[in-house]
Design a protein around this motif. Structure first.
Motif, PDB file in Angstrom:
ATOM      1  N   ARG A  58      32.427  59.681-127.861  1.00  0.00           N
ATOM      2  CA  ARG A  58      30.879  59.634-128.277  1.00  0.00           C
ATOM      3  C   ARG A  58      30.727  58.507-129.633  1.00  0.00           C
ATOM      4  N   LEU A  59      31.694  58.485-130.464  1.00  0.00           N
ATOM      5  CA  LEU A  59      31.400  57.758-131.802  1.00  0.00           C
ATOM      6  C   LEU A  59      31.488  56.301-130.993  1.00  0.00           C
ATOM      7  N   ALA A  60      32.488  55.780-130.561  1.00  0.00           N
ATOM      8  CA  ALA A  60      32.715  54.445-129.885  1.00  0.00           C
ATOM      9  C   ALA A  60      31.222  53.934-128.951  1.00  0.00           C
ATOM     10  N   GLN A  61      30.643  54.962-128.282  1.00  0.00           N
ATOM     11  CA  GLN A  61      29.709  54.833-127.695  1.00  0.00           C
ATOM     12  C   GLN A  61      28.414  54.666-128.517  1.00  0.00           C
ATOM     13  N   ASN A  62      28.398  55.496-129.505  1.00  0.00           N
ATOM     14  CA  ASN A  62      27.173  55.292-130.624  1.00  0.00           C
ATOM     15  C   ASN A  62      27.426  54.072-131.246  1.00  0.00           C
ATOM     16  N   TYR A  63      28.720  53.644-131.806  1.00  0.00           N
ATOM     17  CA  TYR A  63      28.957  52.331-132.376  1.00  0.00           C
ATOM     18  C   TYR A  63      28.389  51.133-131.491  1.00  0.00           C
ATOM     19  N   SER A  64      28.671  51.254-130.236  1.00  0.00           N
ATOM     20  CA  SER A  64      28.268  50.340-129.086  1.00  0.00           C
ATOM     21  C   SER A  64      26.497  50.194-129.132  1.00  0.00           C
ATOM     22  N   LEU A  65      25.971  51.230-128.893  1.00  0.00           N
ATOM     23  CA  LEU A  65      24.464  51.501-128.999  1.00  0.00           C
ATOM     24  C   LEU A  65      23.888  50.907-130.329  1.00  0.00           C
ATOM     25  N   GLY A  66      24.505  51.282-131.428  1.00  0.00           N
ATOM     26  CA  GLY A  66      23.889  50.818-132.688  1.00  0.00           C
ATOM     27  C   GLY A  66      24.551  49.450-133.144  1.00  0.00           C
ATOM     28  N   SER A  67      25.091  48.606-132.289  1.00  0.00           N
ATOM     29  CA  SER A  67      25.476  47.485-132.641  1.00  0.00           C
ATOM     30  C   SER A  67      26.433  47.427-133.969  1.00  0.00           C
ATOM     31  N   LYS A  68      27.038  48.486-134.209  1.00  0.00           N
ATOM     32  CA  LYS A  68      27.943  48.547-135.415  1.00  0.00           C
ATOM     33  C   LYS A  68      29.010  47.274-135.848  1.00  0.00           C
ATOM     34  N   THR A  69      28.902  46.890-136.867  1.00  0.00           N
ATOM     35  CA  THR A  69      29.753  45.664-137.365  1.00  0.00           C
ATOM     36  C   THR A  69      31.213  46.130-137.379  1.00  0.00           C
ATOM     37  N   TYR A  70      32.221  45.612-137.366  1.00  0.00           N
ATOM     38  CA  TYR A  70      33.415  45.486-137.344  1.00  0.00           C
ATOM     39  C   TYR A  70      34.076  44.897-138.539  1.00  0.00           C
ATOM     40  N   ASP A  71      33.605  43.808-139.110  1.00  0.00           N
ATOM     41  CA  ASP A  71      34.024  43.345-140.159  1.00  0.00           C
ATOM     42  C   ASP A  71      32.925  42.994-141.501  1.00  0.00           C
ATOM     43  N   GLY A  72      31.794  44.015-141.159  1.00  0.00           N
ATOM     44  CA  GLY A  72      30.903  43.716-142.198  1.00  0.00           C
ATOM     45  C   GLY A  72      29.926  42.750-141.909  1.00  0.00           C
ATOM     46  N   LEU A  73      30.161  41.862-140.688  1.00  0.00           N
ATOM     47  CA  LEU A  73      29.162  40.789-140.731  1.00  0.00           C
ATOM     48  C   LEU A  73      29.117  40.853-139.043  1.00  0.00           C
ATOM     49  N   ASN A  74      29.893  40.879-138.316  1.00  0.00           N
ATOM     50  CA  ASN A  74      29.501  40.878-136.874  1.00  0.00           C
ATOM     51  C   ASN A  74      29.608  42.050-135.835  1.00  0.00           C
ATOM     52  N   ALA A  75      28.930  42.143-134.987  1.00  0.00           N
ATOM     53  CA  ALA A  75      29.109  43.211-134.004  1.00  0.00           C
ATOM     54  C   ALA A  75      29.933  42.653-133.099  1.00  0.00           C
ATOM     55  N   PRO A  76      30.980  43.408-132.587  1.00  0.00           N
ATOM     56  CA  PRO A  76      31.918  42.923-131.418  1.00  0.00           C
ATOM     57  C   PRO A  76      31.199  42.609-130.150  1.00  0.00           C
ATOM     58  N   SER A  77      31.540  41.397-129.682  1.00  0.00           N
ATOM     59  CA  SER A  77      30.914  40.865-128.400  1.00  0.00           C
ATOM     60  C   SER A  77      30.874  41.541-127.289  1.00  0.00           C
ATOM     61  N   GLY A  78      32.313  42.384-127.180  1.00  0.00           N
ATOM     62  CA  GLY A  78      32.592  43.103-126.325  1.00  0.00           C
ATOM     63  C   GLY A  78      32.444  44.583-126.225  1.00  0.00           C
ATOM     64  N   GLY A  79      31.765  45.154-127.316  1.00  0.00           N
ATOM     65  CA  GLY A  79      31.390  46.537-127.482  1.00  0.00           C
ATOM     66  C   GLY A  79      32.524  47.034-128.385  1.00  0.00           C
ATOM     67  N   TRP A  80      32.531  48.358-128.072  1.00  0.00           N
ATOM     68  CA  TRP A  80      33.105  49.487-128.898  1.00  0.00           C
ATOM     69  C   TRP A  80      33.980  50.274-127.660  1.00  0.00           C
ATOM     70  N   GLY A  81      35.273  50.485-127.855  1.00  0.00           N
ATOM     71  CA  GLY A  81      36.104  51.314-126.722  1.00  0.00           C
ATOM     72  C   GLY A  81      37.092  52.140-127.521  1.00  0.00           C
ATOM     73  N   VAL A  82      37.787  53.118-126.731  1.00  0.00           N
ATOM     74  CA  VAL A  82      38.768  53.945-127.215  1.00  0.00           C
ATOM     75  C   VAL A  82      40.015  53.619-126.040  1.00  0.00           C
ATOM     76  N   HIS A  83      41.165  53.557-126.455  1.00  0.00           N
ATOM     77  CA  HIS A  83      42.485  53.264-125.942  1.00  0.00           C
ATOM     78  C   HIS A  83      43.423  54.223-126.003  1.00  0.00           C
ATOM     79  N   PHE A  84      44.075  54.477-124.636  1.00  0.00           N
ATOM     80  CA  PHE A  84      45.070  55.902-124.640  1.00  0.00           C
ATOM     81  C   PHE A  84      46.176  54.835-124.097  1.00  0.00           C
ATOM     82  N   LYS A  85      47.301  55.383-124.309  1.00  0.00           N
ATOM     83  CA  LYS A  85      48.743  54.889-123.735  1.00  0.00           C
ATOM     84  C   LYS A  85      49.330  56.306-123.465  1.00  0.00           C
ATOM     85  N   ILE A  86      49.977  56.347-122.101  1.00  0.00           N
ATOM     86  CA  ILE A  86      50.576  57.418-121.623  1.00  0.00           C
ATOM     87  C   ILE A  86      51.989  57.448-122.501  1.00  0.00           C
ATOM     88  N   ASN A  87      52.809  56.515-122.793  1.00  0.00           N
ATOM     89  CA  ASN A  87      53.982  56.312-123.411  1.00  0.00           C
ATOM     90  C   ASN A  87      53.791  56.580-125.025  1.00  0.00           C
TER      91      ASN A  87
END
Length: 179
Positions: A58-87
């Motif tokens: 939900r935090l990643a979803q809220n970051y996307s809705l709020g256009s949170k910046t990742y470097d202090g300047l820009n919101a990511p053009s592809g949004g925010w996400g969560v990554h899982f690896k089975i290994n």
């Protein structure tokens, strides 16, 4: 004044057998309580971790809705996400999709979250290769699950001592549900 020595004094008490049986019953009940307490504690820990993982999605979803910046300047053009690896079942990554491909790339990690000892990611579905990516693209946000907007995702957590499981589901509309 005469004191009679022939009077019988009636003293009541517990026999040794009665005391041993009582101590045994108390010890058995205490042992059962401690075993049950340990199992319940582990199940509640799994429930807390399940809620924490759902909260991080939900935090990643809220970051996307709020256009949170990742470097202090820009919101990511592809949004925010969560990554899982089975290994790598003991952690997951919150990332900013800087290259707008609706999937995780190694230079996009913002925060790596570790699961506590004894709790792992048991399975992911749908799995593409060895990973599951859930990406929220603003402004709606559109939910991408492994580069698709028509699938649902499920993450199964396992508590390794009692072998109990908990599930988190994310549908294509962005609804995050804990079972």
């Amino acid at each position: 004044f005469k004191i009679s020595m022939n009077k019988k004094i009636n003293i009541q008490g517990f026999t040794l057998i009665e005391l041993l049986v009582s101590v045994f019953i108390i010890a058995m009940m205490s042992g059962l309580f401690m075993v049950n307490y340990h199992n319940t504690n582990k199940r509640s820990e799994l429930g807390m971790i399940k809620q924490k993982l759902a909260s991080d999605i939900r935090l990643a979803q809220n970051y996307s809705l709020g256009s949170k910046t990742y470097d202090g300047l820009n919101a990511p053009s592809g949004g925010w996400g969560v990554h899982f690896k089975i290994n790598n079942p003991s952690e997951y990554i919150i990332f900013a999709d800087k290259n707008n491909n609706q999937s995780y790339s190694t230079n996009e990690a913002i925060e790596t979250k570790a699961l506590p000892a004894g709790i792992t990611i048991d399975s992911l579905s749908p799995i593409q290769g060895q990973a599951l990516d859930i990406v929220f693209l603003p402004p709606d946000p559109v939910t991408y699950i492994n580069n698709s907007t028509i699938t649902n995702a499920q993450i199964i957590l396992r508590e390794n001592i009692n072998n109990s499981t908990a599930a988190i589901s994310v549908n294509s509309f962005g609804l995050i549900d804990t079972d």
